[in-house]
Write an enzyme that holds these catalytic residues in place. Structure first.
Site, PDB file in Angstrom:
ATOM      1  N   GLU A 158       0.791  -1.239   0.000  1.00  0.00           N
ATOM      2  CA  GLU A 158       0.000   0.000   0.000  1.00  0.00           C
ATOM      3  C   GLU A 158       0.829   1.298   0.000  1.00  0.00           C
ATOM      4  OE1 GLU A 158      -2.662  -0.375   3.324  1.00  0.00           O
ATOM      5  OE2 GLU A 158      -3.570  -2.198   2.556  1.00  0.00           O
ATOM      6  N   GLU A 263      -6.192 -10.868  -1.178  1.00  0.00           N
ATOM      7  CA  GLU A 263      -6.956 -10.719   0.071  1.00  0.00           C
ATOM      8  C   GLU A 263      -8.454 -10.654  -0.233  1.00  0.00           C
ATOM      9  OE1 GLU A 263      -5.401  -7.484   2.480  1.00  0.00           O
ATOM     10  OE2 GLU A 263      -3.334  -7.972   1.948  1.00  0.00           O
TER      11      GLU A 263
HETATM   12  C1  XIL Z   1      -6.131  -6.765   8.533  1.00  0.00           C
HETATM   13  C2  XIL Z   1      -6.435  -7.971   9.406  1.00  0.00           C
HETATM   14  O1  XIL Z   1      -7.350  -8.799   8.736  1.00  0.00           O
HETATM   15  C3  XIL Z   1      -7.002  -7.546  10.738  1.00  0.00           C
HETATM   16  O2  XIL Z   1      -7.132  -8.659  11.616  1.00  0.00           O
HETATM   17  C4  XIL Z   1      -6.093  -6.487  11.392  1.00  0.00           C
HETATM   18  O3  XIL Z   1      -6.703  -6.019  12.572  1.00  0.00           O
HETATM   19  C5  XIL Z   1      -5.858  -5.332  10.422  1.00  0.00           C
HETATM   20  O4  XIL Z   1      -5.317  -5.826   9.207  1.00  0.00           O
HETATM   21  N1  XIL Z   1      -4.834  -4.917   3.930  1.00  0.00           N
HETATM   22  C6  XIL Z   1      -3.857  -5.793   4.330  1.00  0.00           C
HETATM   23  C7  XIL Z   1      -4.105  -6.724   5.468  1.00  0.00           C
HETATM   24  O5  XIL Z   1      -2.822  -5.891   3.653  1.00  0.00           O
HETATM   25  O6  XIL Z   1      -2.936  -7.008   6.191  1.00  0.00           O
HETATM   26  C8  XIL Z   1      -5.157  -6.190   6.408  1.00  0.00           C
HETATM   27  O7  XIL Z   1      -5.442  -7.200   7.367  1.00  0.00           O
HETATM   28  C9  XIL Z   1      -6.394  -5.790   5.623  1.00  0.00           C
HETATM   29  C10 XIL Z   1      -6.080  -4.706   4.632  1.00  0.00           C
END
Ligand code: XIL
Length: 373
Positions: A158, A263
Protein backbone atom coordinates in the site's frame (compact mmCIF):
# COMPACT_ATOMS: atom_id res chain seq x y z
CA UNK A 1 -0.53 -35.73 21.59
CA UNK A 2 -3.43 -33.64 22.89
CA UNK A 3 -3.28 -31.43 19.81
CA UNK A 4 -3.27 -34.48 17.54
CA UNK A 5 -6.37 -35.82 19.30
CA UNK A 6 -8.09 -32.46 18.84
CA UNK A 7 -7.25 -32.36 15.16
CA UNK A 8 -8.41 -35.97 14.66
CA UNK A 9 -11.63 -35.16 16.49
CA UNK A 10 -12.02 -32.03 14.38
CA UNK A 11 -11.53 -33.99 11.16
CA UNK A 12 -14.17 -36.48 12.27
CA UNK A 13 -16.52 -33.63 13.14
CA UNK A 14 -15.92 -32.05 9.76
CA UNK A 15 -16.82 -35.32 8.05
CA UNK A 16 -20.00 -35.64 10.09
CA UNK A 17 -20.91 -32.02 9.46
CA UNK A 18 -20.35 -32.16 5.73
CA UNK A 19 -23.19 -33.88 3.94
CA UNK A 20 -21.89 -36.69 1.69
CA UNK A 21 -22.68 -34.42 -1.26
CA UNK A 22 -20.42 -31.56 -0.18
CA UNK A 23 -17.68 -33.79 1.20
CA UNK A 24 -17.34 -35.76 -2.03
CA UNK A 25 -17.38 -32.61 -4.08
CA UNK A 26 -14.10 -31.62 -5.71
CA UNK A 27 -12.35 -29.02 -3.67
CA UNK A 28 -11.68 -25.44 -4.71
CA UNK A 29 -7.96 -26.15 -5.08
CA UNK A 30 -8.61 -29.19 -7.27
CA UNK A 31 -11.11 -27.35 -9.44
CA UNK A 32 -8.58 -24.61 -10.23
CA UNK A 33 -5.52 -26.90 -10.15
CA UNK A 34 -4.39 -26.18 -13.72
CA UNK A 35 -5.16 -22.49 -13.44
CA UNK A 36 -4.12 -20.83 -10.19
CA UNK A 37 -3.44 -21.56 -6.55
CA UNK A 38 -6.30 -21.09 -4.10
CA UNK A 39 -5.12 -19.53 -0.86
CA UNK A 40 -6.51 -18.53 2.50
CA UNK A 41 -5.39 -16.20 5.28
CA UNK A 42 -5.06 -17.90 8.67
CA UNK A 43 -5.22 -16.10 11.99
CA UNK A 44 -3.34 -16.95 15.20
CA UNK A 45 -6.33 -18.82 16.69
CA UNK A 46 -6.20 -21.17 13.75
CA UNK A 47 -2.43 -21.41 13.75
CA UNK A 48 -2.44 -22.24 17.46
CA UNK A 49 -5.09 -24.97 17.09
CA UNK A 50 -7.90 -23.05 18.86
CA UNK A 51 -10.15 -23.22 15.81
CA UNK A 52 -9.41 -26.84 15.07
CA UNK A 53 -12.00 -27.52 12.36
CA UNK A 54 -10.24 -24.79 10.41
CA UNK A 55 -7.26 -27.06 9.82
CA UNK A 56 -8.90 -29.96 7.92
CA UNK A 57 -11.05 -27.45 6.07
CA UNK A 58 -7.95 -25.53 4.98
CA UNK A 59 -6.23 -28.70 3.83
CA UNK A 60 -9.26 -29.83 1.84
CA UNK A 61 -9.82 -26.66 -0.15
CA UNK A 62 -6.63 -24.58 -0.20
CA UNK A 63 -3.06 -25.05 -1.40
CA UNK A 64 -1.62 -21.70 -0.32
CA UNK A 65 -1.67 -19.85 3.01
CA UNK A 66 -0.80 -16.39 4.25
CA UNK A 67 -0.70 -15.15 7.86
CA UNK A 68 -3.44 -12.61 8.57
CA UNK A 69 -1.34 -10.73 11.14
CA UNK A 70 1.50 -12.62 12.80
CA UNK A 71 4.23 -11.78 10.27
CA UNK A 72 3.61 -8.03 10.25
CA UNK A 73 6.30 -5.78 11.76
CA UNK A 74 4.41 -5.07 15.01
CA UNK A 75 4.49 -8.81 15.67
CA UNK A 76 7.88 -9.79 14.30
CA UNK A 77 9.82 -6.86 15.80
CA UNK A 78 7.61 -5.32 18.50
CA UNK A 79 10.63 -3.64 20.11
CA UNK A 80 13.75 -2.56 18.34
CA UNK A 81 16.07 -5.54 18.03
CA UNK A 82 13.60 -7.92 19.71
CA UNK A 83 12.36 -10.33 17.07
CA UNK A 84 9.48 -12.68 17.89
CA UNK A 85 8.85 -15.49 15.48
CA UNK A 86 6.85 -18.01 17.54
CA UNK A 87 3.51 -17.61 15.75
CA UNK A 88 5.20 -17.01 12.40
CA UNK A 89 7.20 -20.22 12.79
CA UNK A 90 4.10 -22.25 13.71
CA UNK A 91 2.28 -20.84 10.70
CA UNK A 92 5.14 -21.42 8.26
CA UNK A 93 5.91 -24.90 9.58
CA UNK A 94 2.25 -25.89 9.27
CA UNK A 95 2.44 -24.86 5.62
CA UNK A 96 5.69 -26.72 4.98
CA UNK A 97 4.47 -29.91 6.70
CA UNK A 98 1.38 -29.88 4.51
CA UNK A 99 3.07 -28.94 1.23
CA UNK A 100 1.31 -25.61 0.99
CA UNK A 101 2.56 -22.56 -0.87
CA UNK A 102 3.47 -20.23 2.02
CA UNK A 103 3.25 -16.46 1.54
CA UNK A 104 4.92 -13.94 3.85
CA UNK A 105 2.81 -10.86 4.60
CA UNK A 106 4.27 -8.26 4.88
CA UNK A 107 7.64 -6.55 5.27
CA UNK A 108 7.14 -2.80 4.79
CA UNK A 109 3.73 -1.29 5.51
CA UNK A 110 2.72 1.94 7.24
CA UNK A 111 0.03 0.07 9.25
CA UNK A 112 0.78 -2.43 11.99
CA UNK A 113 4.34 -1.16 12.07
CA UNK A 114 5.48 -0.45 15.62
CA UNK A 115 5.82 3.22 16.54
CA UNK A 116 9.49 2.83 17.51
CA UNK A 117 10.30 2.13 13.86
CA UNK A 118 9.94 5.81 12.95
CA UNK A 119 10.89 7.66 16.15
CA UNK A 120 13.91 8.34 18.33
CA UNK A 121 14.05 8.19 22.14
CA UNK A 122 12.44 11.65 22.36
CA UNK A 123 9.58 10.66 20.09
CA UNK A 124 10.83 12.70 17.12
CA UNK A 125 11.01 11.31 13.60
CA UNK A 126 14.31 9.56 12.91
CA UNK A 127 16.61 10.69 10.10
CA UNK A 128 16.42 9.28 6.58
CA UNK A 129 19.60 7.24 7.10
CA UNK A 130 18.33 5.79 10.37
CA UNK A 131 15.01 4.73 8.87
CA UNK A 132 16.78 3.12 5.90
CA UNK A 133 18.99 1.19 8.33
CA UNK A 134 15.97 0.09 10.35
CA UNK A 135 14.27 -1.07 7.17
CA UNK A 136 17.37 -2.97 6.14
CA UNK A 137 17.72 -4.68 9.52
CA UNK A 138 14.05 -5.59 9.69
CA UNK A 139 13.85 -6.98 6.16
CA UNK A 140 17.21 -8.76 6.42
CA UNK A 141 16.40 -10.45 9.73
CA UNK A 142 12.85 -11.48 8.89
CA UNK A 143 13.54 -12.68 5.35
CA UNK A 144 16.64 -14.64 6.44
CA UNK A 145 14.74 -16.20 9.35
CA UNK A 146 12.11 -17.66 7.01
CA UNK A 147 14.51 -18.33 4.12
CA UNK A 148 13.71 -21.55 2.27
CA UNK A 149 10.32 -21.86 3.99
CA UNK A 150 8.42 -18.95 2.41
CA UNK A 151 7.64 -18.98 -1.31
CA UNK A 152 7.08 -15.25 -1.71
CA UNK A 153 6.90 -12.01 0.28
CA UNK A 154 4.62 -9.01 0.09
CA UNK A 155 7.64 -6.71 0.29
CA UNK A 156 5.82 -3.38 0.20
CA UNK A 157 2.15 -2.98 1.02
CA UNK A 158 0.00 0.00 0.00
CA UNK A 159 2.47 2.69 -1.08
CA UNK A 160 0.02 4.57 -3.32
CA UNK A 161 -3.14 6.66 -2.97
CA UNK A 162 -6.32 5.95 -4.90
CA UNK A 163 -5.60 9.06 -6.98
CA UNK A 164 -2.28 7.60 -8.09
CA UNK A 165 0.06 9.64 -5.89
CA UNK A 166 2.41 8.47 -3.16
CA UNK A 167 0.75 7.70 0.15
CA UNK A 168 2.11 10.15 2.73
CA UNK A 169 3.33 7.41 5.06
CA UNK A 170 6.25 7.82 7.43
CA UNK A 171 8.35 5.73 5.03
CA UNK A 172 7.54 8.13 2.20
CA UNK A 173 7.88 11.31 4.23
CA UNK A 174 11.19 10.42 5.83
CA UNK A 175 12.88 8.51 2.98
CA UNK A 176 11.04 9.62 -0.17
CA UNK A 177 9.71 7.30 -2.90
CA UNK A 178 13.04 5.44 -3.00
CA UNK A 179 11.94 3.51 0.06
CA UNK A 180 10.08 1.13 -2.26
CA UNK A 181 13.14 0.25 -4.33
CA UNK A 182 15.30 0.00 -1.22
CA UNK A 183 12.84 -2.45 0.35
CA UNK A 184 12.92 -4.67 -2.75
CA UNK A 185 16.74 -4.50 -2.89
CA UNK A 186 17.11 -5.43 0.78
CA UNK A 187 14.68 -8.33 0.39
CA UNK A 188 16.59 -9.63 -2.65
CA UNK A 189 19.90 -9.29 -0.82
CA UNK A 190 18.52 -11.31 2.09
CA UNK A 191 17.17 -14.11 -0.11
CA UNK A 192 17.74 -14.11 -3.85
CA UNK A 193 15.51 -17.17 -4.30
CA UNK A 194 12.27 -15.94 -2.72
CA UNK A 195 9.58 -14.26 -4.85
CA UNK A 196 8.98 -10.57 -4.19
CA UNK A 197 5.63 -8.83 -4.58
CA UNK A 198 4.08 -5.36 -4.44
CA UNK A 199 0.64 -5.56 -2.78
CA UNK A 200 -2.11 -2.92 -2.99
CA UNK A 201 -5.85 -2.34 -2.56
CA UNK A 202 -8.16 -0.54 -5.02
CA UNK A 203 -5.66 -0.98 -7.83
CA UNK A 204 -8.63 -1.77 -10.07
CA UNK A 205 -9.18 2.01 -10.15
CA UNK A 206 -7.63 3.46 -13.34
CA UNK A 207 -5.46 6.08 -11.62
CA UNK A 208 -4.08 3.61 -9.11
CA UNK A 209 -3.65 0.99 -11.83
CA UNK A 210 -1.49 3.40 -13.80
CA UNK A 211 0.52 4.39 -10.74
CA UNK A 212 1.10 0.71 -9.92
CA UNK A 213 2.29 0.08 -13.47
CA UNK A 214 4.70 3.02 -13.19
CA UNK A 215 5.98 1.87 -9.81
CA UNK A 216 6.77 -1.58 -11.20
CA UNK A 217 8.26 -0.20 -14.45
CA UNK A 218 10.57 1.99 -12.37
CA UNK A 219 11.84 -1.04 -10.43
CA UNK A 220 12.30 -3.02 -13.64
CA UNK A 221 14.14 -0.14 -15.34
CA UNK A 222 16.59 -0.11 -12.44
CA UNK A 223 17.11 -3.86 -12.64
CA UNK A 224 15.44 -4.46 -9.26
CA UNK A 225 13.75 -7.80 -8.89
CA UNK A 226 9.95 -7.87 -8.62
CA UNK A 227 7.99 -11.04 -9.33
CA UNK A 228 4.39 -10.10 -8.86
CA UNK A 229 1.66 -7.61 -8.13
CA UNK A 230 -0.96 -8.32 -5.50
CA UNK A 231 -4.49 -7.06 -6.11
CA UNK A 232 -5.88 -7.23 -2.58
CA UNK A 233 -9.48 -7.69 -3.69
CA UNK A 234 -11.31 -6.17 -0.72
CA UNK A 235 -14.58 -5.67 -2.53
CA UNK A 236 -18.11 -4.48 -1.84
CA UNK A 237 -21.45 -5.05 -3.53
CA UNK A 238 -20.67 -2.05 -5.81
CA UNK A 239 -16.90 -2.08 -6.13
CA UNK A 240 -15.10 -2.78 -8.40
CA UNK A 241 -16.51 -2.69 -11.90
CA UNK A 242 -15.60 -6.09 -13.36
CA UNK A 243 -14.21 -4.39 -16.48
CA UNK A 244 -11.77 -2.53 -14.23
CA UNK A 245 -10.64 -5.72 -12.50
CA UNK A 246 -10.13 -7.29 -15.91
CA UNK A 247 -8.19 -4.27 -17.18
CA UNK A 248 -5.90 -4.21 -14.14
CA UNK A 249 -5.08 -7.90 -14.40
CA UNK A 250 -4.20 -7.44 -18.07
CA UNK A 251 -2.17 -4.25 -17.48
CA UNK A 252 -0.16 -5.89 -14.68
CA UNK A 253 0.41 -9.11 -16.62
CA UNK A 254 1.72 -7.05 -19.54
CA UNK A 255 4.64 -6.05 -17.28
CA UNK A 256 5.77 -9.67 -17.30
CA UNK A 257 5.04 -10.27 -13.61
CA UNK A 258 2.61 -12.60 -11.86
CA UNK A 259 -0.76 -11.22 -10.87
CA UNK A 260 -2.28 -12.43 -7.62
CA UNK A 261 -5.57 -11.70 -5.92
CA UNK A 262 -4.20 -11.63 -2.41
CA UNK A 263 -6.96 -10.72 0.07
CA UNK A 264 -10.28 -11.47 -1.57
CA UNK A 265 -13.43 -10.87 0.47
CA UNK A 266 -16.90 -9.64 -0.34
CA UNK A 267 -18.58 -8.00 2.64
CA UNK A 268 -22.34 -7.94 2.20
CA UNK A 269 -23.31 -5.51 4.95
CA UNK A 270 -23.38 -1.83 3.96
CA UNK A 271 -20.18 0.06 3.47
CA UNK A 272 -20.60 3.16 5.67
CA UNK A 273 -19.03 5.78 3.39
CA UNK A 274 -19.03 7.08 -0.17
CA UNK A 275 -15.45 6.01 -0.67
CA UNK A 276 -14.44 2.37 -0.53
CA UNK A 277 -11.09 1.73 1.10
CA UNK A 278 -9.13 -1.01 2.80
CA UNK A 279 -7.22 1.57 4.83
CA UNK A 280 -7.38 0.03 8.30
CA UNK A 281 -7.20 3.44 10.02
CA UNK A 282 -10.76 4.14 8.76
CA UNK A 283 -13.41 3.51 11.43
CA UNK A 284 -17.08 4.36 11.98
CA UNK A 285 -19.44 4.32 15.03
CA UNK A 286 -21.78 1.33 15.29
CA UNK A 287 -25.37 1.99 14.09
CA UNK A 288 -28.16 -0.54 13.57
CA UNK A 289 -28.72 0.46 9.94
CA UNK A 290 -25.21 -0.73 9.19
CA UNK A 291 -25.89 -4.22 10.59
CA UNK A 292 -28.93 -5.37 8.60
CA UNK A 293 -28.26 -9.12 8.47
CA UNK A 294 -27.75 -9.88 12.15
CA UNK A 295 -30.44 -12.59 11.81
CA UNK A 296 -29.49 -13.91 8.39
CA UNK A 297 -29.57 -12.86 4.73
CA UNK A 298 -32.86 -12.73 2.78
CA UNK A 299 -32.94 -15.02 -0.29
CA UNK A 300 -33.27 -12.13 -2.72
CA UNK A 301 -30.07 -10.58 -1.34
CA UNK A 302 -28.28 -13.93 -1.26
CA UNK A 303 -28.89 -14.30 -4.99
CA UNK A 304 -27.29 -10.93 -5.67
CA UNK A 305 -24.28 -11.86 -3.52
CA UNK A 306 -23.87 -15.23 -5.23
CA UNK A 307 -24.02 -13.61 -8.63
CA UNK A 308 -21.27 -11.24 -7.59
CA UNK A 309 -19.02 -14.08 -6.42
CA UNK A 310 -19.59 -15.87 -9.72
CA UNK A 311 -18.83 -12.79 -11.77
CA UNK A 312 -15.59 -12.25 -9.85
CA UNK A 313 -14.50 -15.85 -10.44
CA UNK A 314 -15.51 -15.66 -14.10
CA UNK A 315 -13.15 -12.70 -14.56
CA UNK A 316 -10.35 -14.52 -12.73
CA UNK A 317 -10.96 -17.75 -14.63
CA UNK A 318 -10.94 -15.89 -17.96
CA UNK A 319 -7.56 -14.45 -16.96
CA UNK A 320 -6.14 -17.71 -15.64
CA UNK A 321 -3.05 -17.32 -17.86
CA UNK A 322 -2.12 -14.17 -15.97
CA UNK A 323 -3.36 -14.97 -12.46
CA UNK A 324 -1.11 -17.23 -10.38
CA UNK A 325 -2.99 -17.24 -7.06
CA UNK A 326 -6.34 -16.24 -5.58
CA UNK A 327 -6.27 -15.94 -1.79
CA UNK A 328 -9.36 -15.47 0.39
CA UNK A 329 -8.95 -13.10 3.35
CA UNK A 330 -10.46 -15.45 5.90
CA UNK A 331 -11.69 -19.03 6.04
CA UNK A 332 -15.20 -18.74 7.49
CA UNK A 333 -17.68 -15.99 8.33
CA UNK A 334 -17.21 -16.31 12.06
CA UNK A 335 -13.58 -15.26 11.92
CA UNK A 336 -13.18 -12.42 9.52
CA UNK A 337 -11.94 -8.91 10.15
CA UNK A 338 -15.10 -7.62 8.45
CA UNK A 339 -17.19 -8.38 11.55
CA UNK A 340 -15.18 -5.70 13.37
CA UNK A 341 -13.89 -3.31 10.73
CA UNK A 342 -14.63 -0.51 9.93
CA UNK A 343 -17.45 -0.88 12.49
CA UNK A 344 -17.14 -3.10 15.56
CA UNK A 345 -19.55 -5.95 16.36
CA UNK A 346 -21.39 -6.47 13.09
CA UNK A 347 -22.38 -9.73 11.45
CA UNK A 348 -20.93 -10.07 7.98
CA UNK A 349 -20.75 -12.92 5.49
CA UNK A 350 -17.72 -12.04 3.34
CA UNK A 351 -15.99 -15.36 2.63
CA UNK A 352 -16.85 -18.76 1.15
CA UNK A 353 -17.52 -20.90 4.25
CA UNK A 354 -20.29 -20.15 6.74
CA UNK A 355 -20.29 -20.00 10.53
CA UNK A 356 -20.77 -23.79 10.69
CA UNK A 357 -17.71 -24.33 8.46
CA UNK A 358 -19.95 -25.40 5.58
CA UNK A 359 -19.22 -24.36 2.01
CA UNK A 360 -21.86 -21.86 0.93
CA UNK A 361 -24.05 -23.07 -1.95
CA UNK A 362 -22.15 -20.75 -4.31
CA UNK A 363 -18.94 -22.74 -3.73
CA UNK A 364 -20.12 -25.62 -5.92
CA UNK A 365 -20.86 -23.13 -8.69
CA UNK A 366 -17.40 -21.57 -8.30
CA UNK A 367 -15.99 -25.09 -8.53
CA UNK A 368 -17.90 -25.58 -11.80
CA UNK A 369 -16.23 -22.46 -13.16
CA UNK A 370 -12.84 -23.88 -12.22
CA UNK A 371 -13.61 -27.22 -13.86
CA UNK A 372 -14.46 -25.58 -17.19
CA UNK A 373 -11.77 -26.49 -19.75
C1 XIL B 1 -6.13 -6.76 8.53
C2 XIL B 1 -6.44 -7.97 9.41
O1 XIL B 1 -7.35 -8.80 8.74
C3 XIL B 1 -7.00 -7.55 10.74
O2 XIL B 1 -7.13 -8.66 11.62
C4 XIL B 1 -6.09 -6.49 11.39
O3 XIL B 1 -6.70 -6.02 12.57
C5 XIL B 1 -5.86 -5.33 10.42
O4 XIL B 1 -5.32 -5.83 9.21
N1 XIL B 1 -4.83 -4.92 3.93
C6 XIL B 1 -3.86 -5.79 4.33
C7 XIL B 1 -4.11 -6.72 5.47
O5 XIL B 1 -2.82 -5.89 3.65
O6 XIL B 1 -2.94 -7.01 6.19
C8 XIL B 1 -5.16 -6.19 6.41
O7 XIL B 1 -5.44 -7.20 7.37
C9 XIL B 1 -6.39 -5.79 5.62
C10 XIL B 1 -6.08 -4.71 4.63
Amino acid sequence: MKKLAIITFASALLMVQCTPKTFNQPSLKDAFANKFLIGVALNTQQINGNDSIAIPLTLKHFNSIVAENCMKAENTQPKQGVFTFDDGDKFVNFGIENNLNVIGHCLIWHSQAPRWFFTDSLGNDVSRDTLIERMRTHIDTVVKHFKGRVHGWDVVNEALTDEGGWRESKFYKIIGPEYVELAFKFAYQADSTVELYYNEFNNEKPAKREATVNLVKNLQAKGIRIDGIGVQGHYTMDFPEFADLDASIKAFAALGVQVMITELDLPVIPWPSETVTADISFSVEAQEKYNPYANGIPDSMQQIIDQRWLSIFEVLNNNADAVSRVTLWGLHDNQTWRNNWPIKGRKDYPVLFDRQYQPKPVVSKIIEIGLKP
